[in-house]
Design a protein around this motif. Structure first.
Motif, PDB file in Angstrom:
ATOM      1  N   GLY A  41       0.808  -1.215   0.000  1.00  0.00           N
ATOM      2  CA  GLY A  41       0.000   0.000   0.000  1.00  0.00           C
ATOM      3  C   GLY A  41       0.839   1.260   0.000  1.00  0.00           C
ATOM      4  O   GLY A  41       0.521   2.234  -0.690  1.00  0.00           O
ATOM      5  N   GLY A  85       0.631   3.699  -3.210  1.00  0.00           N
ATOM      6  CA  GLY A  85       0.091   5.035  -2.987  1.00  0.00           C
ATOM      7  C   GLY A  85       1.114   6.135  -3.183  1.00  0.00           C
ATOM      8  O   GLY A  85       0.775   7.216  -3.684  1.00  0.00           O
ATOM      9  N   ASP A 105       1.530   1.749  -9.158  1.00  0.00           N
ATOM     10  CA  ASP A 105       0.210   1.686  -8.523  1.00  0.00           C
ATOM     11  C   ASP A 105      -0.718   0.783  -9.322  1.00  0.00           C
ATOM     12  O   ASP A 105      -1.440  -0.058  -8.760  1.00  0.00           O
ATOM     13  N   ARG A 141      -3.121   2.203   0.971  1.00  0.00           N
ATOM     14  CA  ARG A 141      -2.989   3.015  -0.246  1.00  0.00           C
ATOM     15  C   ARG A 141      -3.906   4.225  -0.203  1.00  0.00           C
ATOM     16  O   ARG A 141      -3.493   5.347  -0.533  1.00  0.00           O
TER      17      ARG A 141
END
Length: 277
Positions: free
Chosen positions: A96, A100, A107, A157
């Motif tokens: 995550g 992110g 991503d 994320r």
């Protein structure tokens, strides 16, 4: 932390659920001391007996003490639940943070892999992994951990996307802080709140999945006690000895309900919209 402690102890649901979970943890930790008998010890002359002074919750089809097996089963359920969630948190947080923070094709790649895992029902994916690796405690923990990784990846994320452009992160970049430092010292501490809530809720799901796998014969293997295994064995004797299936179900219900209510209470405590109320 001072504010969190004050609001936590003001929340009666959180306090009661925490006490219940601590009692369960203590019972699991001190199972050899608290259990009246060894969970695998058989009393052939006391098979499928009801509650009595000698056997508080009765005995199963092999004459084993149900109370002792439930206490040892708590150790298995909590161990599998907490360990599998730790696996999910570790990998989900890492994925995550990376997805992110870096965005773009990284991503996209990470989230498409998570979408593939999300496409399978949790119990079916866990069954497939355990069937491929073989039954046992370690493989059960690994399977449940893998199943829950996408949940934590998305949680982290989403939190990273909302804070990665905050002033303190921009300041860290401006002074030349390295990417690992920014991720783990600047961003990660600020995503722990949703992570903690999700983890407390995921433990109950992990316990339920472990029980389902044991019920199907792919989780904890006999003669080791497991709530799901006890329910699986007891279903053949429901009419003759209903206590065999009632007591493991009660123990599982109390544990899962306490975990869920504790997670909901912590979420309310950490929600900024509830502060000052």
């Amino acid at each position: 932390m001072r504010t969190f402690r004050r609001r936590f102890f003001e929340n009666k649901t959180a306090v009661v659920c925490l006490i219940v979970l601590l009692l369960l943890a203590l019972a699991a930790a001190f199972a050899p001391v608290l259990s009246p008998y060894d969970p695998t010890q058989m009393f052939q002359d006391h098979r499928m007996e009801g509650s009595s002074g000698e056997f508080i919750l009765g005995t199963d089809q092999f004459g084993r003490d149900i109370m002792s097996r439930i206490i040892y089963g708590a150790r298995v359920s909590l161990m599998v639940g907490i360990s599998s969630v730790l696996v999910s948190v570790a990998f989900g947080t890492l994925f995550g943070l990376i997805a992110g923070y870096f965005g773009r094709w990284i991503d996209g790649l990470v989230m498409r892999v998570m979408d593939v895992l999300f496409a399978f029902p949790e119990i079916l994916l866990a069954l497939a992994i355990v069937a491929a690796l073989g039954p046992g405690a370690f493989n059960t923990i690994l399977a449940i951990g893998i199943v829950n990784i996408p949940i934590f990846t998305r949680t982290v994320r989403g939190a990273v996307l909302s804070i990665k452009n905050q002033e303190y992160v921009e300041s860290a970049r401006a002074i030349g802080a390295s990417t690992p430092r920014i991720l783990f010292l600047e961003i990660f501490p600020n995503v722990t709140a949703p992570l903690l809530v999700q983890a407390s809720l995921a433990i109950s799901g992990a316990i339920l999945t472990e029980s389902a796998l044991s019920f199907l014969g792919l989780g904890i293997q006999p003669p080791d006690p497991s709530w799901g295994g006890m329910i699986s064995e007891a279903r053949r004797y429901m009419e003759l000895a209903p206590g065999m299936i009632i007591w493991p179900c009660v123990a599982m219900t109390i544990t899962i309900l306490s975990c869920n209510m504790f997670g909901d209470a912590v979420r309310d405590i950490l929600d900024p919209r509830h502060r000052g109320k």
